[in-house]
Design an enzyme around this catalytic site. Structure first.
Site, mmCIF file in Angstrom:
data_model
loop_
_atom_site.group_PDB
_atom_site.id
_atom_site.type_symbol
_atom_site.label_atom_id
_atom_site.label_comp_id
_atom_site.label_asym_id
_atom_site.label_seq_id
_atom_site.Cartn_x
_atom_site.Cartn_y
_atom_site.Cartn_z
ATOM 1 N N ALA A 125 0.768 -1.019 0.030
ATOM 2 C CA ALA A 125 -0.057 0.075 0.060
ATOM 3 C C ALA A 125 0.955 1.176 -0.079
ATOM 4 O O ALA A 125 1.839 1.393 0.768
ATOM 5 C CB ALA A 125 -0.757 -0.012 1.376
ATOM 6 N N GLY A 126 0.427 2.144 -0.849
ATOM 7 C CA GLY A 126 1.304 3.416 -0.916
ATOM 8 C C GLY A 126 0.577 4.487 -1.555
ATOM 9 O O GLY A 126 -0.313 4.183 -2.382
ATOM 10 N N ILE A 127 1.077 5.681 -1.329
ATOM 11 C CA ILE A 127 0.174 6.810 -1.863
ATOM 12 C C ILE A 127 1.447 8.125 -2.296
ATOM 13 O O ILE A 127 2.362 7.704 -1.977
ATOM 14 C CB ILE A 127 -0.686 7.804 -1.095
ATOM 15 N N THR A 128 1.026 8.756 -3.325
ATOM 16 C CA THR A 128 1.925 9.928 -3.616
ATOM 17 C C THR A 128 0.922 11.218 -3.113
ATOM 18 O O THR A 128 -0.144 11.294 -3.190
ATOM 19 C CB THR A 128 2.426 10.064 -4.975
ATOM 20 N N ASP A 164 2.716 14.580 -4.370
ATOM 21 C CA ASP A 164 3.981 15.252 -4.886
ATOM 22 C C ASP A 164 3.750 16.725 -4.744
ATOM 23 O O ASP A 164 2.584 17.402 -5.243
ATOM 24 C CB ASP A 164 4.046 14.735 -6.639
ATOM 25 N N TYR A 206 8.001 11.148 -0.378
ATOM 26 C CA TYR A 206 7.831 9.742 -0.887
ATOM 27 C C TYR A 206 9.387 9.197 -1.082
ATOM 28 O O TYR A 206 9.724 8.099 -0.580
ATOM 29 C CB TYR A 206 7.159 9.932 -2.238
ATOM 30 N N GLY A 243 10.332 0.806 -11.042
ATOM 31 C CA GLY A 243 10.489 2.306 -11.594
ATOM 32 C C GLY A 243 9.117 2.553 -11.717
ATOM 33 O O GLY A 243 8.118 2.201 -11.342
HETATM 34 N N1 CAA Z 1 13.630 18.532 -12.747
HETATM 35 C C1 CAA Z 1 13.841 19.616 -12.743
HETATM 36 N N2 CAA Z 1 13.223 20.741 -12.579
HETATM 37 C C2 CAA Z 1 11.844 20.675 -12.333
HETATM 38 C C3 CAA Z 1 11.279 19.492 -12.565
HETATM 39 C C4 CAA Z 1 12.407 18.408 -12.573
HETATM 40 N N3 CAA Z 1 11.615 17.139 -12.518
HETATM 41 N N4 CAA Z 1 10.021 19.808 -12.586
HETATM 42 C C5 CAA Z 1 9.947 20.926 -12.200
HETATM 43 N N5 CAA Z 1 11.084 21.432 -12.374
HETATM 44 C C6 CAA Z 1 11.264 22.985 -12.311
HETATM 45 C C7 CAA Z 1 10.387 23.879 -13.393
HETATM 46 O O1 CAA Z 1 10.817 23.768 -14.548
HETATM 47 C C8 CAA Z 1 10.289 25.099 -12.537
HETATM 48 O O2 CAA Z 1 11.376 25.943 -12.804
HETATM 49 P P1 CAA Z 1 11.283 27.520 -13.004
HETATM 50 O O3 CAA Z 1 10.992 27.943 -11.214
HETATM 51 O O4 CAA Z 1 12.770 27.557 -13.244
HETATM 52 O O5 CAA Z 1 10.478 27.914 -14.196
HETATM 53 C C9 CAA Z 1 10.107 24.877 -11.126
HETATM 54 O O6 CAA Z 1 10.922 23.796 -11.008
HETATM 55 C C10 CAA Z 1 8.831 24.833 -10.567
HETATM 56 O O7 CAA Z 1 9.026 24.265 -9.149
HETATM 57 P P2 CAA Z 1 7.556 24.082 -8.540
HETATM 58 O O8 CAA Z 1 7.828 23.859 -7.201
HETATM 59 O O9 CAA Z 1 6.686 25.345 -8.937
HETATM 60 O O10 CAA Z 1 7.177 22.774 -9.248
HETATM 61 P P3 CAA Z 1 5.319 22.492 -9.807
HETATM 62 O O11 CAA Z 1 4.422 23.029 -8.835
HETATM 63 O O12 CAA Z 1 5.311 23.313 -11.152
HETATM 64 O O13 CAA Z 1 5.288 21.098 -9.794
HETATM 65 C C11 CAA Z 1 5.808 18.729 -9.445
HETATM 66 C C12 CAA Z 1 6.187 20.176 -9.411
HETATM 67 C C13 CAA Z 1 4.159 18.467 -8.793
HETATM 68 C C14 CAA Z 1 6.666 18.106 -8.599
HETATM 69 C C15 CAA Z 1 5.692 18.144 -10.743
HETATM 70 O O14 CAA Z 1 6.918 18.661 -11.348
HETATM 71 C C16 CAA Z 1 5.467 16.699 -10.782
HETATM 72 O O15 CAA Z 1 4.418 16.308 -10.441
HETATM 73 N N6 CAA Z 1 6.698 16.189 -11.096
HETATM 74 C C17 CAA Z 1 6.766 14.723 -11.193
HETATM 75 C C18 CAA Z 1 6.902 13.889 -9.945
HETATM 76 C C19 CAA Z 1 7.116 12.563 -9.974
HETATM 77 O O16 CAA Z 1 8.180 12.041 -10.547
HETATM 78 N N7 CAA Z 1 6.344 11.782 -9.261
HETATM 79 C C20 CAA Z 1 6.290 10.324 -9.383
HETATM 80 C C21 CAA Z 1 5.107 9.876 -9.364
HETATM 81 S S1 CAA Z 1 4.861 8.069 -9.519
HETATM 82 C C22 CAA Z 1 5.615 7.405 -8.433
HETATM 83 O O17 CAA Z 1 6.129 7.827 -7.382
HETATM 84 C C23 CAA Z 1 5.846 5.714 -8.500
HETATM 85 C C24 CAA Z 1 7.293 5.492 -8.352
HETATM 86 O O18 CAA Z 1 7.595 4.705 -7.464
HETATM 87 C C25 CAA Z 1 8.339 5.719 -9.421
#
Ligand code: CAA
Length: 246
Positions: free
Chosen positions: A90-93, A95, A154, A185
């Site tokens: 069980a797990g949640i995100t 983000d 997470y 992954g």
């Molecule tokens: N790498 C580098 N920079 C990033 C980035 C990234 N991955 N994502 C956002 N940024 C940068 C943006 O370009 C922006 O830059 P500027 O300020 O220079 O314009 C800045 O960071 C924005 O930062 P914010 O804090 O405002 O970010 P946000 O609110 O727009 O959203 C987030 C951030 C919600 C984390 C969104 O990027 C996101 O959902 N990312 C995916 C996270 C992820 O990988 N989750 C995995 C889910 S699946 C899982 O977890 C299963 C597993 O086990 C693998």
């Protein structure tokens, strides 16, 4: 040759949990899945599997709540079940970058993804130790090891999962119980569907050498192996399956 065992999978109605339930069923085990609520949608899920010849048992539990897990363990005993295999899935995100993360998003992820290891394992491990056989598989993530933008909560919880695994593996190694971590992954699942499409395309897929998301069934086959008799020498390990990402 596998014996028939009883397996309990938390988060068992989710994409990965369901795939693990299928794989353990196919390996000849009795399968109990847990979910947060046991409502109409979960009952429909159960009926579908039962009609397909997979008579899973379904129990509701809040893995973030110790008393709820204890109560489940008591109910299982009362219902005549003895759990040999535990998959803490069980797990949640929730983000968000740390600067924007509400405290509740930190706590919810730590409680559900890490406290759950203690909450669900402690009430069930005694039975495994007493019978001298058990398998515990804790689901972590590639992001517990490499980190991910927006996942301080997470990543911390999933890194903690493997610390839990390694210590518990030492404690029960002489009791016939193995404890391992599986770190998937990015999978083809609703959890990954929740990632904004542009982030997935531009940031995440390019980091996966195989160039695709993983299938839950691929992870499930690995979990089924770890739960099998021939995997008896595997304990305290983190087994990664992530398309070469890390
Ligand atoms: N790498 C580098 N920079 C990033 C980035 C990234 N991955 N994502 C956002 N940024 C940068 C943006 O370009 C922006 O830059 P500027 O300020 O220079 O314009 C800045 O960071 C924005 O930062 P914010 O804090 O405002 O970010 P946000 O609110 O727009 O959203 C987030 C951030 C919600 C984390 C969104 O990027 C996101 O959902 N990312 C995916 C996270 C992820 O990988 N989750 C995995 C889910 S699946 C899982 O977890 C299963 C597993 O086990 C693998």
């Amino acid at each position: 040759m596998n014996s028939t065992r009883t397996a309990l999978i938390t988060g068992g109605t989710g994409a990965l949990g369901q795939a693990i339930a299928l794989a353990l069923h196919d390996a000849g085990h009795r399968v109990i899945v847990t979910c947060r609520q046991n409502g109409p949608a979960e009952q429909a899920w159960l009926t579908e599997h039962t009609e397909a010849g997979r008579p899973f048992l379904l129990y509701a539990v809040d893995v973030a709540d110790y008393d709820s897990c204890r109560q489940l363990a008591d109910t299982l005993v009362a219902d005549g079940h003895s759990v040999d295999i535990l998959v803490n899935g069980a797990g949640i995100t929730r983000d968000a970058s740390l600067r924007k993360m509400p405290r509740e998003s930190w706590s919810a992820v730590l409680r559900t993804n890490l406290d759950s290891m203690f909450n669900m394992t402690q009430p069930l491990i005694e039975g495994m130790v007493n019978q001298g056989w058990g398998r515990i598989v804790n689901i972590s993530s590639v992001n517990g090891f490499k980190g991910a933008f927006g996942q301080t909560n997470y990543g911390a919880a999933k890194a903690g999962v493997h610390g839990f695994t390694k210590s518990l593996a030492l404690e029960v190694a002489r009791k016939g119980v193995t404890v391992n971590t599986v770190s998937p992954g990015y999978l083809d699942s609703p959890m990954v569907d929740a990632v904004p499409a542009d982030v997935l395309e531009s940031q995440i897929l390019p980091q996966i050498p195989l160039g695709r998301l993983g299938q839950p069934a691929e992870i499930a086959a690995l979990v089924a192996f770890i739960c099998s008799e021939p995997a008896a020498y595997l304990t305290g390990s983190n087994v990664e399956m992530n398309g070469g990402m890390y």
